[in-house]
Design an enzyme around this catalytic site. Structure first.
Site, mmCIF file in Angstrom:
data_model
loop_
_atom_site.group_PDB
_atom_site.id
_atom_site.type_symbol
_atom_site.label_atom_id
_atom_site.label_comp_id
_atom_site.label_asym_id
_atom_site.label_seq_id
_atom_site.Cartn_x
_atom_site.Cartn_y
_atom_site.Cartn_z
ATOM 1 N N GLU A 36 34.365 34.529 40.074
ATOM 2 C CA GLU A 36 35.042 34.795 38.799
ATOM 3 C C GLU A 36 36.403 34.093 38.733
ATOM 4 O O GLU A 36 36.910 33.575 39.738
ATOM 5 C CB GLU A 36 35.226 36.295 38.617
ATOM 6 N N LYS A 170 38.541 48.947 42.369
ATOM 7 C CA LYS A 170 39.971 48.903 42.693
ATOM 8 C C LYS A 170 40.549 50.321 42.756
ATOM 9 O O LYS A 170 40.251 51.163 41.916
ATOM 10 C CB LYS A 170 40.700 48.055 41.664
HETATM 11 N N1 PSU Z 1 39.159 41.668 41.679
HETATM 12 C C1 PSU Z 1 40.372 41.332 42.153
HETATM 13 N N2 PSU Z 1 41.347 41.052 41.216
HETATM 14 C C2 PSU Z 1 41.108 41.070 39.851
HETATM 15 C C3 PSU Z 1 39.822 41.427 39.368
HETATM 16 C C4 PSU Z 1 38.879 41.712 40.342
HETATM 17 O O1 PSU Z 1 40.581 41.305 43.371
HETATM 18 O O2 PSU Z 1 42.019 40.796 39.069
HETATM 19 C C5 PSU Z 1 39.519 41.470 37.880
HETATM 20 C C6 PSU Z 1 38.020 41.306 37.645
HETATM 21 O O3 PSU Z 1 37.838 40.178 36.811
HETATM 22 C C7 PSU Z 1 37.585 42.580 36.955
HETATM 23 C C8 PSU Z 1 38.818 42.925 36.195
HETATM 24 O O4 PSU Z 1 36.441 42.403 36.145
HETATM 25 O O5 PSU Z 1 39.848 42.679 37.181
HETATM 26 C C9 PSU Z 1 38.767 44.356 35.673
HETATM 27 O O6 PSU Z 1 39.536 44.459 34.514
HETATM 28 P P1 PSU Z 1 39.386 45.717 33.510
HETATM 29 O O7 PSU Z 1 39.737 46.899 34.352
HETATM 30 O O8 PSU Z 1 40.383 45.453 32.393
HETATM 31 O O9 PSU Z 1 37.975 45.723 33.036
#
Ligand code: PSU
Ligand code: MN
Length: 314
Positions: A36, A170
Site C-alpha cells: 500500500e 493499530k
Molecule cells: N499501516 C501502517 N501505517 C499506516 C496504515 C497502515 O503501518 O498509515 C494506513 C493503512 O493504509 C490503513 C489506514 O488502511 O492506515 C487506516 O486508516 P483509517 O483508520 O482512516 O481507515
C-alpha cells in the site's frame, strides 16, 4: 485463493498501469505481493517513508516474489511504481488518502492518491495479485459508539478476495471491537505462530487467536480450501512484530491514551484521525514507534512473499 495466473495474456484492467517488472512477473505467473502507499504519504515522515518503502520491496524480492506498490497517479491505478514516482509520492503534499469511497473520483479527476488497505485490496484484486502486506489495518475506533468511526478496511476484508498480512490492527483502536467485527463479517483471522493476536507495536493484545497457523504452507492450504468452498472475501494474517523491536503493551497503552486525548483537544476527525494519532505516537515515543513500524512492515513483507511463493507452487 491461489494467485490468478496471467500466463499467456496481458494482466489487468484498462484503468491499471503496470510497471514493467510487475507486468512481466504476472505474465509469467510468478509470485507477487501488493504493497500500500498510505503508509508512505500519511503513515511515516519523509525520508523514512521512502527508505522504508524501498526496503520493503527489497524484502519481498529477497523471498522470491515481486513487489507491487500501488498508488493513483495521473488517472491510472499504478501497480508497481517507478523510482521517480516513489520519490515524488514520498514528498508530495495534498495526496489524497483513498479508500473504496473515493478511489474512482481520484482516477476520474486525475488527482494523486495513496491507497489504504481497502483501496489496495481492490487494486490488487483487479491486477490479479492475491497477497498484500501492510503494517496494521484500520478498525473500530475507540468510542465508535459515538463517532461511528469504523475503518472501511474491515468491510473490504469481508468482500474482496485478497489475503492481507499485517501486525494486527493499530493499537490506537478498540482492538476487542475490531476483532469482534471481523468475526461478524466472516473474515478468517489467522495468528501466525501466536496464541494471542498481536497489537501492532506490541506482540500481545491479550485477545485469543481465532486460527493459529505456524507455516506459510499451512496458510496457503487454508486459502485453497477456502476458495474451493467458494466462501469469498479476504483473509487476515496477523504476524507479531519481531520481539527485539516491540514496544511493551503497558507503555503503548499509556501513550495511546495521551495521543487520543490530544486528538480530542485538537478536534481531529474522519480520515485525519489515524494519521494524526500515528504522528503523535512518533513524537511521544521520540521516534521509537517509527522504528517499530518499520520493523513490523518489513517482517510482514517477508511473510507475505513466502505465502505468495507457496500459493504459486500449489
Ligand atoms: N499501516 C501502517 N501505517 C499506516 C496504515 C497502515 O503501518 O498509515 C494506513 C493503512 O493504509 C490503513 C489506514 O488502511 O492506515 C487506516 O486508516 P483509517 O483508520 O482512516 O481507515
Ligand atoms: Mn475512519
Amino acid at each position: 485463493m491461489t494467485s490468478k495466473s496471467h500466463q499467456g495474456r496481458l494482466p489487468g484492467h484498462p484503468l491499471c498501469a503496470f510497471s514493467p517488472e510487475v507486468s512481466a512477473a504476472l505474465e509469467a505467473g510468478q509470485p507477487a505481493v501488493a504493497l500500500e502507499s498510505t503508509i508512505i504519504t500519511h503513515g511515516m515522515p519523509w525520508p523514512a517513508n521512502v527508505e522504508t518503502a524501498r526496503a520493503v520491496e527489497a524484502d519481498v524480492r529477497a523471498e522470491g516474489a515481486v513487489p507491487a506498490t500501488i498508488a493513483v497517479i495521473e488517472g491510472r491505478i499504478r501497480i508497481g511504481l517507478s523510482d521517480a514516482q516513489m520519490d515524488w509520492l514520498g514528498q508530495a503534499s495534498g495526496v489524497l488518502k483513498l479508500s473504496r469511497a473515493d478511489l474512482a473520483h481520484a482516477v476520474a479527476a486525475g488527482l494523486p492518491g495513496s491507497t489504504t488497505v481497502a483501496a489496495t485490496m481492490i487494486a490488487a484484486h483487479l491486477a490479479g495479485i492475491a497477497v498484500f502486506a501492510t503494517g496494521g489495518i484500520g478498525g473500530v475506533h475507540r468510542h465508535a459508539e459515538n463517532t461511528f468511526d469504523v475503518s472501511a478496511d474491515l468491510h473490504e476484508l469481508a468482500r474482496t478476495p485478497v489475503t492481507v498480512v499485517c501486525a494486527g490492527a493499530k493499537a490506537i483502536l478498540d482492538l476487542p471491537k475490531t476483532f469482534e467485527m471481523l468475526e461478524t463479517l466472516g473474515v478468517p483471522v489467522i495468528g501466525y505462530g501466536c496464541d494471542h493476536l498481536p497489537a501492532f507495536w506490541s506482540r500481545d493484545s491479550a485477545i485469543a487467536t481465532p486460527i493459529r497457523l505456524d507455516h506459510p504452507g499451512q496458510i496457503a492450504a487454508m486459502l485453497r480450501t477456502r476458495q474451493e468452498l467458494g466462501l469469498g472475501g479476504g483473509t487476515l494474517v496477523c504476524n507479531p512484530v519481531p520481539a527485539e523491536h516491540e514496544i511493551a503493551a503497558p507503555e503503548i497503552a499509556r501513550l495511546v491514551g495521551q495521543a487520543l486525548a490530544d486528538a480530542d483537544t485538537a478536534g481531529v476527525s474522519a480520515k485525519a484521525v489515524t494519521p494524526y494519532l500515528l504522528g503523535r505516537m512518533l513524537e511521544l515515543t521520540s521516534g521509537r514507534s517509527l522504528a517499530t513500524n518499520i520493523a513490523l512492515i518489513r517482517s510482514n513483507a517477508r511473510l507475505a512473499a513466502r505465502l505468495a511463493v507457496e500459493l504459486v507452487r500449489g
